[in-house]
Design an enzyme around this catalytic site. Structure first.
Site, PDB file in Angstrom:
ATOM      1  N   ASP A  80       0.840  -1.192   0.000  1.00  0.00           N
ATOM      2  CA  ASP A  80       0.000   0.000   0.000  1.00  0.00           C
ATOM      3  C   ASP A  80       0.879   1.247   0.000  1.00  0.00           C
ATOM      4  OD1 ASP A  80      -2.314   1.560   0.204  1.00  0.00           O
ATOM      5  OD2 ASP A  80      -2.280   1.505   2.405  1.00  0.00           O
ATOM      6  N   HIS A  81       0.658   2.142  -0.933  1.00  0.00           N
ATOM      7  CA  HIS A  81       1.371   3.422  -1.003  1.00  0.00           C
ATOM      8  C   HIS A  81       2.887   3.264  -1.040  1.00  0.00           C
ATOM      9  CE1 HIS A  81      -2.012   6.183  -0.697  1.00  0.00           C
ATOM     10  NE2 HIS A  81      -2.531   5.373   0.208  1.00  0.00           N
ATOM     11  N   ASP A 102       2.709   5.236  -5.450  1.00  0.00           N
ATOM     12  CA  ASP A 102       1.979   6.486  -5.256  1.00  0.00           C
ATOM     13  C   ASP A 102       2.928   7.665  -5.415  1.00  0.00           C
ATOM     14  OD1 ASP A 102       0.431   8.598  -4.545  1.00  0.00           O
ATOM     15  OD2 ASP A 102       0.138   8.003  -2.449  1.00  0.00           O
ATOM     16  N   GLU A 132      -2.007   6.118  -8.544  1.00  0.00           N
ATOM     17  CA  GLU A 132      -2.898   7.114  -7.937  1.00  0.00           C
ATOM     18  C   GLU A 132      -2.811   8.417  -8.712  1.00  0.00           C
ATOM     19  OE1 GLU A 132      -3.751   9.398  -3.681  1.00  0.00           O
ATOM     20  OE2 GLU A 132      -2.976   7.357  -3.683  1.00  0.00           O
ATOM     21  N   HIS A 178      -7.126  10.267   4.604  1.00  0.00           N
ATOM     22  CA  HIS A 178      -6.533   9.261   5.463  1.00  0.00           C
ATOM     23  C   HIS A 178      -6.772   9.627   6.929  1.00  0.00           C
ATOM     24  CE1 HIS A 178      -3.577   8.071   2.100  1.00  0.00           C
ATOM     25  NE2 HIS A 178      -4.393   7.067   2.294  1.00  0.00           N
ATOM     26  N   GLY A 179      -6.954   8.599   7.759  1.00  0.00           N
ATOM     27  CA  GLY A 179      -7.096   8.832   9.191  1.00  0.00           C
ATOM     28  C   GLY A 179      -8.544   8.963   9.617  1.00  0.00           C
ATOM     29  N   HIS A 208      -9.224   5.242  -1.346  1.00  0.00           N
ATOM     30  CA  HIS A 208      -8.400   5.286  -0.139  1.00  0.00           C
ATOM     31  C   HIS A 208      -9.069   6.189   0.893  1.00  0.00           C
ATOM     32  CE1 HIS A 208      -4.540   3.372  -1.439  1.00  0.00           C
ATOM     33  NE2 HIS A 208      -5.130   3.520  -2.618  1.00  0.00           N
ATOM     34  N   SER A 211     -12.200   5.027   5.905  1.00  0.00           N
ATOM     35  CA  SER A 211     -12.665   5.106   7.280  1.00  0.00           C
ATOM     36  C   SER A 211     -13.403   6.428   7.508  1.00  0.00           C
ATOM     37  CB  SER A 211     -11.483   5.022   8.252  1.00  0.00           C
ATOM     38  OG  SER A 211     -10.807   3.792   8.135  1.00  0.00           O
TER      39      SER A 211
END
Length: 286
Positions: A80-81, A102, A132, A178-179, A208, A211
């Site tokens: 990932d990334h 990325d 990406e 993110h986060g 991505h 959450s």
């Protein structure tokens, strides 16, 4: 059943659902992910960020590969990334079956050049590549990199980027970060933008920062063009929240007394995501 990212995502693309990609950073978390995916009969992706790889060590990869080979559901192991060509080569050598490069925060020419370079190396050994275009946001110092403001993916650029790089899947920026979101930040997906991008490209699209976005929007995205959704912060938050609760008993010290309850919390969270993404029961399609 160990497989590549493309073998998993192409089926999702053809059948209109999203495969969960769960970021793990311990074997305990890995076990919980496999258990819920096998219970739900969901194809899935074990996602490992370079920071997580440094934490668990490449020596853990053979065990993950063995677990995937023995699993009753399709599983890919995904970098990932990946930030550099060298990181991707390390992942390929370690046994990853899918990689991401990325370079989305670089200039167009650099992103295209470095992504195409990774595609050539990965395709030479039969592995799939995620690129990406556009840059998602970032909410805290614990998550993967992002920008203060979202740089939304341009649909016309997406078509050209795929043509010039040969990527197998594309992470797009349509309104995620993110986060975990602070209370004052209200996330909103640009579903209209997703529809426009999907109408122009044929390959699987990736979300991505899945959450904390509203379930209704994420569910629609999974049915209308997104075929892989990365989940990291949500499952880690519930896992370690439960761990903090368990460790209120200061006499506990054995992992087999501490971690099962944490795994249960992770399975519950991950199971809800699997249902939301429409991947439950889809192992039968492979």
């Amino acid at each position: 059943m160990l497989t590549t990212g493309s073998e998993i995502l192409n089926v999702a693309n053809e059948n209109g659902f999203a495969v969960p990609a769960f970021n793990i950073s311990s074997f305990s978390m890995l076990n919980a992910v496999f258990e819920i995916c096998e219970e739900k009969r969901s194809p899935h992706i074990v996602a490992i960020h370079p920071d997580e790889l440094r934490h668990i060590g490449v020596d853990m990869l053979p065990a993950i590969i063995q677990k995937a080979n023995r699993s009753s559901v399709p599983t890919a192991i995904h970098l990932d990334h990946g930030a550099t060509y060298e990181q991707v080569l390390l992942a390929i050598q370690a046994g990853f079956t899918s990689v991401m490069i990325d370079r989305s925060r670089d200039a167009w020419e650099v992103n295209v050049l470095e992504t195409r370079r990774v595609v050539e190396a990965a395709h030479a050994v039969g592995l799939s590549v995620e690129g990406e275009l556009g840059t998602i946001g970032k909410t805290d110092g614990f998550a993967e990199d992002g920008t203060d403001d979202i740089v939304y993916t341009n649909p016309e650029d997406a078509t050209r980027f795929i043509e010039e790089t040969g990527v197998d899947s594309l992470a797009v920026a349509i309104g995620t970060r993110h986060g975990l979101y602070p209370r004052e930040l209200r996330p909103e997906l640009r579903l209209d933008l997703l529809k426009d991008i999907k109408a122009r490209v044929g390959i699987p699209l990736v979300l991505h920062g899945g959450s904390n976005n509203p379930d209704e929007e994420v569910g629609i995205a999974a049915r209308t063009g997104i075929n892989k959704i990365n989940i990291s912060s949500d499952i880690k938050a519930v896992y370690f929240r439960r761990m903090r609760e368990v460790l209120q008993d200061r006499d506990l010290r054995e992992p087999n007394m501490i971690e099962p309850s944490c795994q249960e919390a992770l399975r519950e969270c991950a199971g809800q995501k699997i249902d939301l993404f429409g991947s439950a029961g889809k192992a039968a399609l492979y």
